[in-house]
Structures are given as structure tokens and as C-alpha cells.
Scaffold this motif. Sequence first.
Motif, PDB file in Angstrom:
ATOM      1  N   ILE A  87      -0.685  -5.103   9.822  1.00 42.05           N
ATOM      2  CA  ILE A  87      -0.213  -3.980   9.024  1.00 42.05           C
ATOM      3  C   ILE A  87       1.254  -3.755   9.355  1.00 42.05           C
ATOM      4  O   ILE A  87       1.633  -3.711  10.521  1.00 42.05           O
ATOM      5  CB  ILE A  87      -1.015  -2.701   9.342  1.00 42.05           C
ATOM      6  CG1 ILE A  87      -2.479  -2.893   9.028  1.00 42.05           C
ATOM      7  CG2 ILE A  87      -0.472  -1.536   8.554  1.00 42.05           C
ATOM      8  CD1 ILE A  87      -3.324  -1.712   9.419  1.00 42.05           C
TER       9      ILE A  87
ATOM     10  N   LEU B  66       0.472  -4.845   3.792  1.00 42.88           N
ATOM     11  CA  LEU B  66      -0.671  -5.360   4.548  1.00 42.88           C
ATOM     12  C   LEU B  66      -0.675  -6.872   4.377  1.00 42.88           C
ATOM     13  O   LEU B  66      -0.416  -7.374   3.286  1.00 42.88           O
ATOM     14  CB  LEU B  66      -1.991  -4.811   4.011  1.00 42.88           C
ATOM     15  CG  LEU B  66      -2.314  -3.338   4.114  1.00 42.88           C
ATOM     16  CD1 LEU B  66      -3.597  -3.065   3.365  1.00 42.88           C
ATOM     17  CD2 LEU B  66      -2.495  -2.948   5.540  1.00 42.88           C
TER      18      LEU B  66
ATOM     19  N   LEU C 212      -4.770   4.473   6.692  1.00 42.38           N
ATOM     20  CA  LEU C 212      -4.519   3.041   6.824  1.00 42.38           C
ATOM     21  C   LEU C 212      -5.631   2.353   7.603  1.00 42.38           C
ATOM     22  O   LEU C 212      -6.025   1.232   7.256  1.00 42.38           O
ATOM     23  CB  LEU C 212      -3.189   2.813   7.544  1.00 42.38           C
ATOM     24  CG  LEU C 212      -1.963   2.868   6.654  1.00 42.38           C
ATOM     25  CD1 LEU C 212      -0.714   2.855   7.501  1.00 42.38           C
ATOM     26  CD2 LEU C 212      -1.950   1.684   5.730  1.00 42.38           C
TER      27      LEU C 212
ATOM     28  N   HIS D  22      -9.787  -7.856  13.132  1.00 44.20           N
ATOM     29  CA  HIS D  22      -8.342  -7.692  12.974  1.00 44.20           C
ATOM     30  C   HIS D  22      -7.609  -8.142  14.237  1.00 44.20           C
ATOM     31  O   HIS D  22      -6.637  -8.906  14.181  1.00 44.20           O
ATOM     32  CB  HIS D  22      -8.066  -6.224  12.662  1.00 44.20           C
ATOM     33  CG  HIS D  22      -6.672  -5.797  12.869  1.00 44.20           C
ATOM     34  ND1 HIS D  22      -5.629  -6.287  12.135  1.00 44.20           N
ATOM     35  CD2 HIS D  22      -6.131  -4.946  13.753  1.00 44.20           C
ATOM     36  CE1 HIS D  22      -4.518  -5.745  12.550  1.00 44.20           C
ATOM     37  NE2 HIS D  22      -4.789  -4.922  13.542  1.00 44.20           N
TER      38      HIS D  22
ATOM     39  N   THR E 239      -8.150  -8.320   7.043  1.00 43.11           N
ATOM     40  CA  THR E 239      -6.824  -7.799   7.342  1.00 43.11           C
ATOM     41  C   THR E 239      -6.282  -8.454   8.611  1.00 43.11           C
ATOM     42  O   THR E 239      -6.925  -8.407   9.650  1.00 43.11           O
ATOM     43  CB  THR E 239      -6.890  -6.286   7.555  1.00 43.11           C
ATOM     44  OG1 THR E 239      -7.625  -5.726   6.492  1.00 43.11           O
ATOM     45  CG2 THR E 239      -5.519  -5.697   7.591  1.00 43.11           C
TER      46      THR E 239
ATOM     47  N   THR F 221       0.845  -1.184   0.000  1.00 38.39           N
ATOM     48  CA  THR F 221       0.000   0.000   0.000  1.00 38.39           C
ATOM     49  C   THR F 221       0.882   1.236   0.000  1.00 38.39           C
ATOM     50  O   THR F 221       1.985   1.217   0.532  1.00 38.39           O
ATOM     51  CB  THR F 221      -0.953   0.021   1.207  1.00 38.39           C
ATOM     52  OG1 THR F 221      -1.697   1.220   1.170  1.00 38.39           O
ATOM     53  CG2 THR F 221      -0.218  -0.063   2.507  1.00 38.39           C
TER      54      THR F 221
ATOM     55  N   LYS G 258       3.586  -0.886   8.933  1.00 33.55           N
ATOM     56  CA  LYS G 258       3.465   0.511   8.507  1.00 33.55           C
ATOM     57  C   LYS G 258       4.773   1.043   7.914  1.00 33.55           C
ATOM     58  O   LYS G 258       4.750   1.841   6.988  1.00 33.55           O
ATOM     59  CB  LYS G 258       3.046   1.359   9.700  1.00 33.55           C
ATOM     60  CG  LYS G 258       2.518   2.701   9.294  1.00 33.55           C
ATOM     61  CD  LYS G 258       2.246   3.572  10.489  1.00 33.55           C
ATOM     62  CE  LYS G 258       2.111   5.012  10.044  1.00 33.55           C
ATOM     63  NZ  LYS G 258       2.271   5.922  11.174  1.00 33.55           N
TER      64      LYS G 258
ATOM     65  N   ALA H 278      -7.814  -0.671   6.066  1.00 32.27           N
ATOM     66  CA  ALA H 278      -7.873  -2.002   6.672  1.00 32.27           C
ATOM     67  C   ALA H 278      -9.314  -2.377   7.006  1.00 32.27           C
ATOM     68  O   ALA H 278      -9.738  -3.508   6.764  1.00 32.27           O
ATOM     69  CB  ALA H 278      -7.008  -2.044   7.925  1.00 32.27           C
TER      70      ALA H 278
END
Lengths: 164, 111
Positions: free
Chosen positions: A125, A132, A107, B81, A122, A99, A127, A111
Amino acid sequence: MIKRVILFIGAFFTWIFLSWDTDMEHIIVGIAIGIFVSFMTADLFEKRTLILVNLKRCPWFFYYIPLFIWECIKANIDGAYRVVHPDLPIRPGIVKVRTTLKSDTGLTFLANTLTLKPGTLTVDIDKENGFLYIHWIDVKTQGVEAATELIVHKFERILKKIFE
Amino acid sequence: MNEIFGLIFIIVGVAFDFFGCLGLVRLPDVYNRLHSSIKCVTLGTSSILFGLFLFKGFNEAGLKALLCILFLILTAPVTAHVLSRSAHKSGVKLWEKSVCDKYSEDKDALS
């Protein structure tokens, strides 16, 4: 300071909607809760506070909402089809996509949108490097670039116009 | 008129909630189960709450239902998540017929 004011107004009106009484006691408790919430969560709020008050960004946000709801409905029909099909047509796996979004709010939106989109969830992450990790219920390709094209590209384009 | 639309929304919502719970039973591992439970249950419950709003109109119960839709859509993906990430970190394996697992490959390379 201005983000504390915005958070206070949001928390106060949420409290008023939930309690639905406008006598003195509820308003005093609402003000106390609003001050507490705004001081506790101001550091987590978007740094560029008034980012959506901008003629270049705001229309894209209102374009994003119906698109998101439509993807959500498609995801439900897709999920229901996979569940009721006798053979369970799934090929799950965790793929990695790239990404180009950098801001925290962008973000987070990306997600969350991917989680409610058909077939993707997701998991994590990264960053710093802009990756991702996505659990895909029907893996069509394992390459990073091809999966990016199929999964992320559509919403990333819009979110980039909104939040970057 | 509003009551008919409200009933339609509630019936659709209950159907999607049912499919979500069916997926929770039928699908193989924790990640696939999260897929069906998060997607179907989020939209199904939102649909039930929207049907309630159409029944009640702009009053106490209706506006609370709208506020609950907002909370649900903002928080449900975050729980998915967190659950999937913590499951992976604590070593829950993927289903044996899974195609690939880039996340554990990268974690092995880092450690």
C-alpha cells in the motif's frame, strides 16, 4: 480514554470465552490481561472511536458482511477451478490501482477484502499517493484506471460510506 | 438435524482445504501459491469450525469455534500481505510467464 475502556471490555470477554470458567482466579487474571492489552494497543486503535455508532454508517456495515461472505465463497470456487483445471488457466502479474480512501481502518479493510476476493492479493500500500499494488492471478488489463474499475470500485464505494 | 448440516459444512471445508493444498503444490511461484493457500484454507477451515459449532451448539467448544473463525478471517489476509511483500522486497522473482510487474517498476523509479 473511551477506547481503552472498549478494548478492555473486548479483551476481557475474549479471555472469559476462551477460558470458560467464572471462578475468582480466572476473573482476576482476565482483568490483569485486559488492562495490559488495552494499554499496549490503544495507540493502534481507530482514532474516531465511536465511528460505527451512527445511523448512516451502521446499516452499510451490515450490508457489507453478507456481500463479503459471498465474494469469499466465489473466490474459493474460482480458486478450486483454477487449481484442478489441467492447463492451469492463470496469467499472473502485479498491477497498480488507485484508491480514494484515506483513513487507516478503511485502507486495512479494503486490503483485507481484496485479498479474500476472487483472484487478487494485496502486495503493498502506498498511502501518501493512494495506490495499491495488487497481485492479480488473471490479468485482464494493465492500465491503472481500468484495473481500478474492475478490482477496487465495488468495495471502495461501500467502505467509503462506512469509514470516511 | 443440526448434525447433518454440521457434517455437510465439515465435508465442504475439508474439500476446500484439499484444493488449497493442491494449489500449493501445482501453482508456479510464491505469489500464486499464496493465492490458493490463503483463500481456500481460510474459508475451508472456517467452514470446518462452523460445522463444529453446529454439532456442539452454544456451549464451551461451540463458542470457541466461532471466536476462532473471527480470528482466522481477521489475521489470514494480513499474513498473506506480509509474506508477499517481504518476498518481493527480498528479491523473489515472479513466474517467468507473468504479464507485468508494476511494483518493481515503481521501486526502480524511486531508487
